[in-house]
Design an enzyme around this catalytic site. Structure first.
Site, PDB file in Angstrom:
ATOM      1  N   LYS A 189     -40.311  39.059   3.226  1.00  0.00           N
ATOM      2  CA  LYS A 189     -41.333  38.989   2.173  1.00  0.00           C
ATOM      3  C   LYS A 189     -42.553  38.139   2.314  1.00  0.00           C
ATOM      4  O   LYS A 189     -42.213  37.246   2.503  1.00  0.00           O
ATOM      5  CB  LYS A 189     -40.267  38.353   0.935  1.00  0.00           C
ATOM      6  CG  LYS A 189     -40.745  39.052  -0.543  1.00  0.00           C
ATOM      7  CD  LYS A 189     -42.050  38.344  -1.037  1.00  0.00           C
ATOM      8  CE  LYS A 189     -42.396  37.227  -1.178  1.00  0.00           C
ATOM      9  NZ  LYS A 189     -43.590  36.680  -1.869  1.00  0.00           N
ATOM     10  N   GLY A 219     -42.715  27.150   2.335  1.00  0.00           N
ATOM     11  CA  GLY A 219     -43.574  27.269   1.015  1.00  0.00           C
ATOM     12  C   GLY A 219     -43.519  25.863   0.357  1.00  0.00           C
ATOM     13  O   GLY A 219     -43.483  24.923   1.042  1.00  0.00           O
ATOM     14  N   SER A 220     -43.682  25.695  -1.016  1.00  0.00           N
ATOM     15  CA  SER A 220     -43.803  24.597  -1.799  1.00  0.00           C
ATOM     16  C   SER A 220     -42.539  23.937  -1.964  1.00  0.00           C
ATOM     17  O   SER A 220     -41.333  24.601  -1.745  1.00  0.00           O
ATOM     18  CB  SER A 220     -44.366  24.862  -3.013  1.00  0.00           C
ATOM     19  OG  SER A 220     -43.658  25.529  -3.994  1.00  0.00           O
ATOM     20  N   THR A 221     -42.634  22.653  -1.838  1.00  0.00           N
ATOM     21  CA  THR A 221     -41.264  21.932  -2.307  1.00  0.00           C
ATOM     22  C   THR A 221     -40.439  22.384  -3.500  1.00  0.00           C
ATOM     23  O   THR A 221     -39.394  22.371  -3.617  1.00  0.00           O
ATOM     24  CB  THR A 221     -41.581  20.472  -2.246  1.00  0.00           C
ATOM     25  OG1 THR A 221     -42.078  19.983  -1.179  1.00  0.00           O
ATOM     26  CG2 THR A 221     -40.288  19.610  -2.627  1.00  0.00           C
ATOM     27  N   ALA A 239     -40.759  25.136  -4.882  1.00  0.00           N
ATOM     28  CA  ALA A 239     -39.934  26.483  -4.592  1.00  0.00           C
ATOM     29  C   ALA A 239     -38.719  26.554  -3.665  1.00  0.00           C
ATOM     30  O   ALA A 239     -37.808  26.964  -4.133  1.00  0.00           O
ATOM     31  CB  ALA A 239     -40.931  27.812  -3.960  1.00  0.00           C
ATOM     32  N   GLY A 240     -38.850  25.449  -2.663  1.00  0.00           N
ATOM     33  CA  GLY A 240     -37.649  25.291  -2.048  1.00  0.00           C
ATOM     34  C   GLY A 240     -36.575  24.781  -2.717  1.00  0.00           C
ATOM     35  O   GLY A 240     -35.478  25.122  -2.347  1.00  0.00           O
ATOM     36  N   GLU A 258     -38.712  24.976   5.149  1.00  0.00           N
ATOM     37  CA  GLU A 258     -39.896  24.360   5.693  1.00  0.00           C
ATOM     38  C   GLU A 258     -41.058  24.068   4.585  1.00  0.00           C
ATOM     39  O   GLU A 258     -41.585  25.171   4.025  1.00  0.00           O
ATOM     40  CB  GLU A 258     -40.630  24.837   6.830  1.00  0.00           C
ATOM     41  CG  GLU A 258     -41.621  23.976   7.760  1.00  0.00           C
ATOM     42  CD  GLU A 258     -42.853  24.254   7.478  1.00  0.00           C
ATOM     43  OE1 GLU A 258     -43.650  23.275   6.790  1.00  0.00           O
ATOM     44  OE2 GLU A 258     -43.472  25.215   7.617  1.00  0.00           O
ATOM     45  N   CYS A 301     -49.479  22.499   5.435  1.00  0.00           N
ATOM     46  CA  CYS A 301     -48.635  21.505   5.062  1.00  0.00           C
ATOM     47  C   CYS A 301     -48.344  20.636   6.108  1.00  0.00           C
ATOM     48  O   CYS A 301     -48.039  19.308   5.555  1.00  0.00           O
ATOM     49  CB  CYS A 301     -47.065  22.214   4.961  1.00  0.00           C
ATOM     50  SG  CYS A 301     -46.869  23.207   6.565  1.00  0.00           S
ATOM     51  N   GLU A 317     -49.281  16.956  -2.844  1.00  0.00           N
ATOM     52  CA  GLU A 317     -49.945  17.717  -1.916  1.00  0.00           C
ATOM     53  C   GLU A 317     -51.216  18.575  -2.520  1.00  0.00           C
ATOM     54  O   GLU A 317     -50.955  19.456  -3.724  1.00  0.00           O
ATOM     55  CB  GLU A 317     -49.007  18.819  -1.357  1.00  0.00           C
ATOM     56  CG  GLU A 317     -49.388  19.383   0.031  1.00  0.00           C
ATOM     57  CD  GLU A 317     -48.449  20.543   0.397  1.00  0.00           C
ATOM     58  OE1 GLU A 317     -48.437  20.532   1.652  1.00  0.00           O
ATOM     59  OE2 GLU A 317     -47.471  21.033  -0.142  1.00  0.00           O
TER      60      GLU A 317
END
Length: 491
Positions: A179, A231-233, A235-236, A253, A287, A387
């Site tokens: 995706k 992606g972003s933390t 979303a993680g 990651e 990142c 970030e």
């Protein structure tokens, strides 16, 4: 103009469930670059079903590791043959400079070679040496594919992020539904064309540009066995929660706020020019960017002045021009996000040395942000902790000759992805590297390779990419025991 009316589902160009096309506009001047259809949850269902069939019933599960390695070698050759086209296309849709994308094509070759080296040395099936004399049983450990992998990637480095997941997943024998972000629709459909030319069995690979709602549907799909996300933390965390409830494998990651430590004995003529790449490469939308610069108090203003000269000397403008170093950010929302952090830094009391929230002169039509430098920054300020994902650097002082102070500040972060140190004494730098809680760390700008593992500590993620360690993220381990008197042959 490029137009895509179909999606690549299970290795077949397929009409989407919704034929509405998304306009892909240049971040440089907002001109129309192309149009592409986007995947919806119904398309994800078809892709996962195809991947499930290919893994459970198709020929892919019976391919040998050597055959899979040969296919990845061929894929890399196909990509290399179109590397200039790929670089230019990413620049047009994404806005990062052409020099960066051209250099990135060489990085993709090294990335693939690192995974292939790991695969050739991997013990796909190994007999264990028993620790018990005259044991009645013998054991074999097998490394087998996990199943259907959902790979979800961000917009900042589309080919690198995609292949960092596709290559190890396929080398291990998994099937993959990738995706991608809508912003990368054109380049990701070019990647789909490479896979179409490669000719994998039906169902093995799907590549779907789609929005967040469709991504959430894919991550939570019961037919998916593993999620690999960059992606972003934030979303993680959400993905980890879903994976935890479903007990599916997950690797993440995530974000970073890395520190570049400049020790008192460092050569600024070497260190500061190198920060151009490690701190500001890819427009700062990286990142691993070392956006916190830690400087000794005795040389603080010297470091600030050198960084000011560096930033003011960078060419900002059309990313398709070879000498442009900083291009536009990916979209207007990202531009405004970075500008809001610059305004916040002023409100927090940091000294704005150069840059600012205004657009560079003559570039008001695009998503441009001036390369910005803040001094007199405390590590507790939000601009030092969060970030920003843009060309914004902060300079934080530490006490001279007090390595503990520099290490403390570097480690005082929720993130732990990358970082670096500059010193005249490499052994001293290595000693500091051992104390920093990050997944990767460089001494005097030594480049990060693709043989070793890459990933983060703390909220920068879980799991690793690249090389044999990254490949291991895509396998299950099975132990088989047989009587010692039996015949056993490993495959």
């Amino acid at each position: 103009m490029i137009v895509h009316d179909q999606l690549y589902i299970g290795g077949v160009w397929t009409d989407p469930s919704d034929t509405t096309r998304l306009d892909i506009r240049s971040p440089h001047d907002r001109s129309l670059v192309g149009r592409s259809v986007q995947a919806l949850p119904a398309d994800v269902d078809r892709a996962v079903a195809a991947a499930r069939r290919a893994f459970d019933e198709g020929p892919w599960g019976r391919t040998t590791p050597r055959r899979r390695q040969d296919l990845i070698v061929r894929l890399n050759q196909l990509r290399e043959a179109r590397s200039d086209e790929i670089a230019a296309l990413i620049t047009s849709e994404r806005g990062n400079p052409l020099w960066f994308n051209k250099a990135g094509q060489g990085g993709l070759t090294r990335q693939a070679l690192g995974y292939l080296k790991g695969a050739r040395e991997f013990g796909w099936e190994e007999e264990l040496d028993s620790s018990v004399p005259d044991a009645a049983f013998r054991s074999v450990v097998r490394r087998e594919a996990i199943g259907v992998v959902a790979a979800v990637i961000p917009w900042n480095s589309p080919f690198s992020a995609a292949l960092a997941k596709l290559i190890p997943a396929l080398l291990a024998g998994n099937t993959v539904v990738l995706k991608a972000s809508p912003e990368n629709s054109l380049s990701m459909m070019l990647l789909a064309g490479l896979f179409d030319e490669l000719g994998l069995p039906e169902g093995v690979v799907s590549i779907l540009p789609a929005d967040r709602e469709t991504s959430e549907h894919l991550v939570a799909h019961p037919g998916v066995d593993k999620v690999a996300f960059t992606g972003s933390t934030g979303a993680g965390r959400a993905i980890a929660a879903v994976a935890g409830r479903q007990l599916k494998r997950v690797s993440l990651e995530l974000g970073g706020k890395s520190a570049a430590i400049i020790l008192p004995d460092a050569d600024l003529d070497e260190a500061v020019p190198a920060l151009r790449f490690s701190s500001l490469g890819n427009n700062g939308e990286a990142c691993i960017a070392q956006t916190r610069v830690l400087a000794p108090r005795s040389r603080y203003e010297e470091v600030v002045t050198a960084l000011k000269d560096l930033l003011e000397g960078l060419k900002v403008g059309d990313p398709s021009e070879e000498d442009t170093f900083i291009g536009p950010l990916v979209r207007a929302e990202q531009q405004e996000r970075v500008r809001s952090y610059i305004r916040l830094g002023v409100e927090e009391g940091a000294r704005l040395v150069t840059g600012g929230p205004e657009s560079p002169a003559g570039l008001e039509r695009g998503n441009y942000v001036k390369p910005t430098l803040f001094a007199d920054v405390d590590n507790g300020m939000r601009i030092a902790r969060e970030e920003i994902f843009g060309p914004v650097l902060v300079v934080i002082p530490f006490e001279d000759e007090d390595e503990d102070d520099a290490v403390r500040i570097a480690n005082d972060s929720e993130y732990g992805l990358s970082g670096g140190v500059w010193t005249a004494d490499v052994e001293r730098g290595l000693g500091i590297a051992r104390r920093i809680r990050t997944g990767t760390f460089t001494v005097n700008g030594a480049p990060i390779g693709f043989d070793g593992p890459f990933g983060g500590y703390k909220t920068s993620g879980t799991g690793r990419e690249y090389g044999a360690v990254g490949l291991a993220e895509y396998v299950e381990h099975k132990t088989i025991t047989v009587p010692a008197s039996g015949t056993m042959r490993t495959s």
